[in-house]
Design a protein around this motif. Structure first.
Motif, mmCIF file in Angstrom:
data_model
loop_
_atom_site.group_PDB
_atom_site.id
_atom_site.type_symbol
_atom_site.label_atom_id
_atom_site.label_comp_id
_atom_site.label_asym_id
_atom_site.label_seq_id
_atom_site.Cartn_x
_atom_site.Cartn_y
_atom_site.Cartn_z
ATOM 1 N N GLN A 75 1.381 2.301 -9.848
ATOM 2 C CA GLN A 75 1.801 3.543 -10.496
ATOM 3 C C GLN A 75 3.272 3.844 -10.213
ATOM 4 N N THR A 97 0.861 -1.172 0.000
ATOM 5 C CA THR A 97 0.000 0.000 0.000
ATOM 6 C C THR A 97 0.900 1.225 0.000
ATOM 7 N N SER A 98 0.332 2.327 -0.426
ATOM 8 C CA SER A 98 1.074 3.570 -0.475
ATOM 9 C C SER A 98 0.700 4.440 0.711
ATOM 10 N N TRP A 123 0.759 8.074 -5.295
ATOM 11 C CA TRP A 123 0.542 7.017 -6.265
ATOM 12 C C TRP A 123 0.390 5.646 -5.614
ATOM 13 N N SER A 124 -0.357 4.795 -6.295
ATOM 14 C CA SER A 124 -0.484 3.401 -5.880
ATOM 15 C C SER A 124 0.836 2.683 -6.148
ATOM 16 N N GLN A 144 -0.597 -4.395 -9.568
ATOM 17 C CA GLN A 144 0.707 -4.299 -8.909
ATOM 18 C C GLN A 144 1.641 -5.392 -9.416
#
Length: 176
Positions: free
Chosen positions: A61, A52-53, A57-58, A123
């Motif tokens: 990304q 997780t960020s 951005w994720s 991801q």
């Protein structure tokens, strides 16, 4: 005479800013050696890990953005900063990052002219893209393209830039 004074002042001001910038950079422990192999080991350790960020951005990304930077070093960046920047400010910034062994830049700023960071969207696939980009860079023997901000870099400097770039972005990712 005034021109000389202005130039001296600008040079001294630039040195002062770079000196302060050098010490303001993080000096914590990198997740691995600042090398292509170190980065590849870090990425291998992220396979099948839910991330997780912390903000911005994720993870997908982030991986796509880092992959783009590596891919563009081979194929050419879609847009470059002005020549004066790539021959002055950009190389100075990179030299500070390289000397400090750490990079700090806006972690939500896209590469100028780059495609959106939505592909691949998962991801897992974005991480594979990044791993492939690093593998392609390691194997690449041709002439590298100028960095959009740092200008002309040799393979070793580009390798360091890519690894420091990745490690800076990884500071905002954590296990979910």
């Amino acid at each position: 005479m005034q021109r000389r004074t202005v130039l001296k002042g600008a040079a001294l001001g630039g040195v002062a800013v770079l000196g302060v910038g050098f010490w303001a950079l993080p000096s914590g422990v990198a997740p691995a050696a600042v090398s292509l192999q170190g980065a590849q080991q870090v990425l291998a350790g992220l396979v099948d890990k839910p991330l997780t960020s912390l903000k911005g951005w994720s993870p997908a990304q982030v991986f796509n953005h880092c992959a783009q930077s590596i891919e563009y070093s081979i194929s050419g960046y879609p847009a470059l900063k002005p020549g004066w920047f790539r021959s002055s400010v950009g190389p100075l910034a990179f030299s500070v990052f390289a000397a400090r062994g750490a990079m700090r830049h806006p972690l939500d700023e896209a590469i100028p002219g780059a495609a959106t960071l939505s592909e691949p969207s998962s991801q897992t696939l974005a991480l594979k893209r990044l791993q492939q980009a690093f593998s392609d860079f390691v194997a690449y023997q041709g002439e590298l393209q100028p960095h959009f901000a740092y200008g002309v870099l040799n393979h070793a400097d580009y390798a360091q830039a890519h690894v420091l770039h990745l490690y800076n972005h990884l500071t905002l990712l954590k296990l979910a």
